[in-house]
Design an enzyme around this catalytic site. Sequence first.
Site, PDB file in Angstrom:
ATOM      1  N   SER A  96       0.291  -1.440  -0.253  1.00  0.00           N
ATOM      2  CA  SER A  96      -0.091  -0.124   0.215  1.00  0.00           C
ATOM      3  C   SER A  96       0.608   1.261   0.099  1.00  0.00           C
ATOM      4  CB  SER A  96      -1.086   0.196   1.072  1.00  0.00           C
ATOM      5  OG  SER A  96      -1.512   1.310   1.684  1.00  0.00           O
TER       6      SER A  96
ATOM      7  N   TYR B  41      -3.681  -0.963  10.003  1.00  0.00           N
ATOM      8  CA  TYR B  41      -3.040  -1.707   8.487  1.00  0.00           C
ATOM      9  C   TYR B  41      -2.248  -0.614   7.304  1.00  0.00           C
ATOM     10  CZ  TYR B  41      -4.304  -0.953   3.512  1.00  0.00           C
ATOM     11  OH  TYR B  41      -4.771  -1.537   2.393  1.00  0.00           O
TER      12      TYR B  41
HETATM   13  C1  GCO Z   1      -7.248   4.298   3.858  1.00  0.00           C
HETATM   14  C2  GCO Z   1      -7.323   4.012   2.727  1.00  0.00           C
HETATM   15  C3  GCO Z   1      -5.640   3.446   2.063  1.00  0.00           C
HETATM   16  C4  GCO Z   1      -5.805   3.132   0.999  1.00  0.00           C
HETATM   17  C5  GCO Z   1      -4.590   2.364   0.186  1.00  0.00           C
HETATM   18  C6  GCO Z   1      -3.715   3.246  -0.185  1.00  0.00           C
HETATM   19  O1  GCO Z   1      -7.779   4.437   4.722  1.00  0.00           O
HETATM   20  O2  GCO Z   1      -6.546   5.464   4.106  1.00  0.00           O
HETATM   21  O3  GCO Z   1      -8.066   2.730   2.708  1.00  0.00           O
HETATM   22  O4  GCO Z   1      -5.254   2.477   3.468  1.00  0.00           O
HETATM   23  O5  GCO Z   1      -6.820   1.490   0.687  1.00  0.00           O
HETATM   24  O6  GCO Z   1      -4.086   1.239   1.143  1.00  0.00           O
HETATM   25  O7  GCO Z   1      -2.583   2.969  -0.116  1.00  0.00           O
END
Ligand code: GCO
Length: 255
Positions: free
Chosen positions: A146, A159
């Site tokens: 990501s 994440y």
């Molecule tokens: C967020 C998004 C991001 C995108 C992606 C960006 O909440 O900022 O979900 O995480 O999905 O990963 O590269």
Amino acid sequence: MGNSIFDLSGRTALITGSSRGLGLAIAEGLADAGARIILNGVSETRLAAAAETLRGKSHDVQTARFDVTDETAVTEAFTRFDAEDTAIDILVNNAGIQFRKPMLDLETADWQRVIDTNLTSAFVIGREAAKRMAKRGHGKIINIGSLTSELARATVAPYTVAKGGIKMLTKAMAAEWGELGIQTNAIGPGYMVTDMNEALLSNPDFDAWVKARTPMRRWGQPDELAGTAVYLASNASNYVSGQIIYIDGGMISVL
Ligand code: GCO
């Protein structure tokens, strides 16, 4: 496609979390390049619908329903692949969830669930696939990172940490498995139009921010990952390993 260096004919690809979204788009791109596809997810209904979509294009598609965070289910799935003489030539570790909450309010269980799904599963499934790829002397592993593999955004800490870990896990896999004939790389999607991002897409302020922050002034479409996935799954990338390629409209390259 013929004898193109991008031809995936005769190869089998397992894509985790591929009943919808980026995983399904990547699966379709690999199938269009000739690969036999094994879709993965936890919903039998979604998996069946996704398989029908690809079979509608005359692609060879199987499904393997297992929860990527359940190590027993993962090893049982690979045992079934072994019993069926199914060689996984290409593994795409795509499965992932998002959980948006400030860390001061974040429960440890929610942190752990994201880490388990988005990072640990890639190690476990990568290890099981690599054990078998090593016996054949070749294999391709593509981990899905990501923009948050490089940059942090407030309220998505687990994440971000998981995706940062994906970047370094990719390098660690490259370090250990290169001599086994396995190339391991990552794709870093930017802000893509997916169900996971629905809350962001429908937020006018966030939508405006993404468009202003992205040199191409738009969100990405899942099928815009397919070309890079085919490249990293094919002979065209046989001397490429440990890399992460960002498909983000230029976002990560600019202030
Ligand atoms: C967020 C998004 C991001 C995108 C992606 C960006 O909440 O900022 O979900 O995480 O999905 O990963 O590269």
